[in-house]
Design a protein around this motif. Structure first.
Motif: not given
Length: 247
Positions: A233, A238, A108, A245, A236, A60, A242-243, A10
């Motif tokens: 949605r 992942k 995504k 950020w 973020p 992102s 797992q997220q 991260t």
């Protein structure tokens, strides 16, 4: 050990960027090719900068999915679907895999498997004094022949991450630059008096191959913005389910 590895990842989240040797800083994060003719394809870049004096450690990117997006026609709300104006919207962007600088990246997708954005990471970060470019392939959708659309402008939302925090720290200088809408009511909204954050992509009608119907007069200009639900949605990041950020 697993928790420590996740923390390291991260802390090194960063976009797959081509780092220029220039010292210039762009006023906004924008597309290298902001205008395309319907049905064409090009290698595009998101050109941007870091968060002030801090190095960029992540990004992102989210495209409106067209499902519950806000559609405006000549500035006025349109209640119909995006297919009123575009015949093949969705899954138009594809991230280009490149480990020249960074190690991890992914797209995504929505529940139908359409690409609605991307992120990348796992590298040293981008020095604060350098310009950066996120490379991806973009295919402009086609404009519905029966519509009166001269153009369709799609707003691309972007976050440049310089520190891994929760959303409660987003207002702290040097944490994150949000090139997003200022009025959706999400934690990712840009704080600005004007709604000028997202990077616009304008898709122009090919008036030779796809002329306006005679009933359209001068035609109309269409805009597509993401919904608050989509930004919450899809913004973020992942990794392996797992997220990572925001924290």
């Amino acid at each position: 050990m697993k928790k420590r590895k996740l923390k390291i990842l991260t802390l090194t989240l960063v976009t797959t960027m081509l780092v220029s040797v220039g010292q210039s800083v762009l006023a906004h994060t924008r597309l290298d090719i902001p205008t395309m003719t319907e049905g064409t394809r090009a290698i595009n870049h998101l050109l941007g900068h870091t968060c002030g004096e801090n190095n960029a450690i992540g990004t992102s990117v989210v495209f409106p999915d067209g499902i519950d997006s806000t559609i405006l026609v000549n500035g006025q709300p349109h209640s119909g679907p995006i297919t009123d104006f575009l015949t093949n919207y969705g899954n138009n962007a594809q991230l280009i895999f490149n480990r020249a600088v960074f190690d991890h990246m992914d797209e995504k997708t929505d529940p139908n498997g359409n690409v609605v954005g991307f992120w990348a990471g796992g590298g040293p970060g981008v020095p604060h004094n350098l310009t950066m470019a996120t490379q991806f392939r973009l295919t402009a959708p086609s404009i519905e022949p029966a519509s009166c659309a001269n153009s369709v402008k799609v707003y691309v939302s972007i976050a440049t991450i310089c520190k891994i925090t929760g959303v409660d720290q987003f207002g702290v200088e040097g944490v994150v630059d949000l090139w997003t809408h200022n009025n959706l009511g999400t934690p990712f909204d840009r704080v600005s008096a004007e709604d000028d954050g997202p990077a616009p992509l304008t898709i122009n009608r090919d008036l030779t191959k796809n002329p306006l119907p005679s009933s359209c007069s001068a035609g109309v200009d269409v805009e597509v913005k993401p919904s608050a639900a989509q930004i919450n949605r899809d913004m973020p990041i992942k990794f392996e389910g797992q997220q990572v950020w925001p924290q």
